[in-house]
Design an enzyme around this catalytic site. Structure first.
Site, PDB file in Angstrom:
ATOM      1  N   ARG A  53      -0.688  -9.952  13.184  1.00 49.50           N
ATOM      2  CA  ARG A  53      -1.262  -8.901  12.330  1.00 49.50           C
ATOM      3  C   ARG A  53      -2.139  -9.500  11.244  1.00 49.50           C
ATOM      4  NH1 ARG A  53       3.896  -6.009  10.470  1.00 49.50           N
ATOM      5  NH2 ARG A  53       2.535  -4.635   9.278  1.00 49.50           N
TER       6      ARG A  53
ATOM      7  N   ARG B 130      11.298  -3.373  10.851  1.00 52.67           N
ATOM      8  CA  ARG B 130      10.240  -2.840  11.719  1.00 52.67           C
ATOM      9  C   ARG B 130      10.024  -3.827  12.853  1.00 52.67           C
ATOM     10  NH1 ARG B 130       5.032  -0.752   8.315  1.00 52.67           N
ATOM     11  NH2 ARG B 130       3.927  -1.790  10.003  1.00 52.67           N
TER      12      ARG B 130
ATOM     13  N   ARG C  52      11.641  -7.190   4.837  1.00 53.00           N
ATOM     14  CA  ARG C  52      11.360  -5.758   4.682  1.00 53.00           C
ATOM     15  C   ARG C  52      12.201  -4.942   5.656  1.00 53.00           C
ATOM     16  NH1 ARG C  52       5.421  -2.993   4.950  1.00 53.00           N
ATOM     17  NH2 ARG C  52       5.389  -3.649   7.130  1.00 53.00           N
TER      18      ARG C  52
ATOM     19  N   LYS D 274       0.834  -1.208   0.000  1.00 58.24           N
ATOM     20  CA  LYS D 274       0.000   0.000   0.000  1.00 58.24           C
ATOM     21  C   LYS D 274       0.876   1.269   0.000  1.00 58.24           C
ATOM     22  CE  LYS D 274      -2.180  -1.310   3.828  1.00 58.24           C
ATOM     23  NZ  LYS D 274      -1.628  -2.661   4.125  1.00 58.24           N
TER      24      LYS D 274
ATOM     25  N   ARG E  50      -9.556   0.327   8.928  1.00 60.74           N
ATOM     26  CA  ARG E  50      -9.120  -1.042   9.203  1.00 60.74           C
ATOM     27  C   ARG E  50     -10.211  -1.837   9.898  1.00 60.74           C
ATOM     28  NH1 ARG E  50      -3.318   0.020   9.214  1.00 60.74           N
ATOM     29  NH2 ARG E  50      -2.144  -1.917   9.190  1.00 60.74           N
TER      30      ARG E  50
HETATM   31  P1  AMP Z   1       0.780  -0.022   9.001  1.00 56.53           P
HETATM   32  O1  AMP Z   1       2.026   0.792   8.822  1.00 56.53           O
HETATM   33  O2  AMP Z   1      -0.363   0.471   8.187  1.00 56.53           O
HETATM   34  O3  AMP Z   1       1.036  -1.494   8.859  1.00 56.53           O
HETATM   35  O4  AMP Z   1       0.301   0.195  10.535  1.00 56.53           O
HETATM   36  C1  AMP Z   1       1.130  -0.199  11.610  1.00 56.53           C
HETATM   37  C2  AMP Z   1       0.314  -0.374  12.853  1.00 56.53           C
HETATM   38  O5  AMP Z   1      -0.321   0.857  13.208  1.00 56.53           O
HETATM   39  C3  AMP Z   1      -0.838  -1.380  12.771  1.00 56.53           C
HETATM   40  O6  AMP Z   1      -0.391  -2.714  12.951  1.00 56.53           O
HETATM   41  C4  AMP Z   1      -1.732  -0.893  13.905  1.00 56.53           C
HETATM   42  O7  AMP Z   1      -1.192  -1.266  15.161  1.00 56.53           O
HETATM   43  C5  AMP Z   1      -1.609   0.619  13.797  1.00 56.53           C
HETATM   44  N1  AMP Z   1      -2.651   1.198  12.913  1.00 56.53           N
HETATM   45  C6  AMP Z   1      -2.437   1.836  11.724  1.00 56.53           C
HETATM   46  N2  AMP Z   1      -3.601   2.231  11.184  1.00 56.53           N
HETATM   47  C7  AMP Z   1      -4.574   1.824  12.033  1.00 56.53           C
HETATM   48  C8  AMP Z   1      -6.000   1.904  12.024  1.00 56.53           C
HETATM   49  N3  AMP Z   1      -6.665   2.485  11.005  1.00 56.53           N
HETATM   50  N4  AMP Z   1      -6.683   1.374  13.073  1.00 56.53           N
HETATM   51  C9  AMP Z   1      -6.042   0.787  14.101  1.00 56.53           C
HETATM   52  N5  AMP Z   1      -4.703   0.661  14.173  1.00 56.53           N
HETATM   53  C10 AMP Z   1      -3.963   1.170  13.159  1.00 56.53           C
END
Ligand code: AMP
Length: 212
Positions: free
Chosen positions: A165, A154, A125, A13, A88
């Site tokens: 996740r 990460r 990654r 994404k 999400r």
């Molecule tokens: P990402 O970089 O999009 O994979 O987001 C990393 C982490 O941020 C996720 O695993 C969640 O813990 C948190 N996070 C990001 N966006 C959301 C969301 N819309 N709702 C809840 N948690 C979020």
């Protein structure tokens, strides 16, 4: 043009938003990047969310919706956005629909990827400590091609956390596909292609929507 990029962790994404911005230069709003920045800067929000993020869980819908609607209310997002990481959950999607009333319709792009491919990709990654750009571990000097910063894994890309996740994705986020699937502005693309090919498929899908 208001675009949501959906898909499991590692679907690309963020990578796609960065590429698509060259074609349509709208702000890339990544909730994960916003939260990681809050953690890095040690803000109250960062302290509140650190543990949950590092365990691979989800932050409260209310906290996330406030964060996103504040960001979408800024002037640079008035002409549109690439939204990556939100919604999400179904309640988040409902809040976003409410917020978007009176604006251009949401274009929804789901980047599909199998669990096996997610696990494979995230195992190698890396992310830039300075600017958050993603990269793959090639074994060579891990420097960011964007800013020269150090590339590190990460914390939440560790194998056990990724499995959590994925489980969270299946339970809470995948139902969004059904939530949006009936809309004429919904598109699904194959994320298991070279990044440039995924970008082309997304551009074609969006252009088909815009010309219809
Ligand atoms: P990402 O970089 O999009 O994979 O987001 C990393 C982490 O941020 C996720 O695993 C969640 O813990 C948190 N996070 C990001 N966006 C959301 C969301 N819309 N709702 C809840 N948690 C979020």
């Amino acid at each position: 043009m208001n675009v949501i990029l959906l898909g499991p962790p590692g679907a690309g994404k963020g990578t796609q938003a960065a590429q698509l911005r060259r074609r349509w230069p709208l702000p890339h709003i990544s909730t994960g990047a916003m939260l990681r920045e809050a953690i890095r800067s040690g803000t109250p929000l960062g302290r509140e969310v650190k543990q949950v993020i590092e365990g691979g869980g989800l932050i409260d819908d209310e906290v996330m919706t406030r964060l996103v609607t504040d960001r979408l209310s800024q002037r640079d997002a008035a002409a549109g956005f690439w939204l990556d990481g939100y919604p999400r959950t179904i309640p988040q999607a409902q809040c976003l629909d409410q917020f978007m009333q009176g604006r251009q319709p949401l274009v929804v792009v789901d980047i599909a990827l199998s669990d096996a491919e997610v696990l494979h990709r995230l195992a190698s990654r890396l992310v830039c400590e300075e600017c958050g750009t993603n990269a793959q571990d090639t074994g060579a000097d891990p420097r960011c091609h964007n800013c020269g910063g150090r590339l590190v894994p990460r914390v939440d890309d560790a194998d056990t956390i990724v499995r959590n996740r994925l489980e969270v994705y299946r339970r809470q986020t995948a139902p969004l596909i059904e939530y949006y699937a009936g809309r004429p502005t919904f598109h699904q693309v194959n994320g298991a292609q070279l990044p440039d090919d995924v970008t082309l498929e997304i551009i074609r899908a969006i252009e088909a929507t815009r010309s219809s």
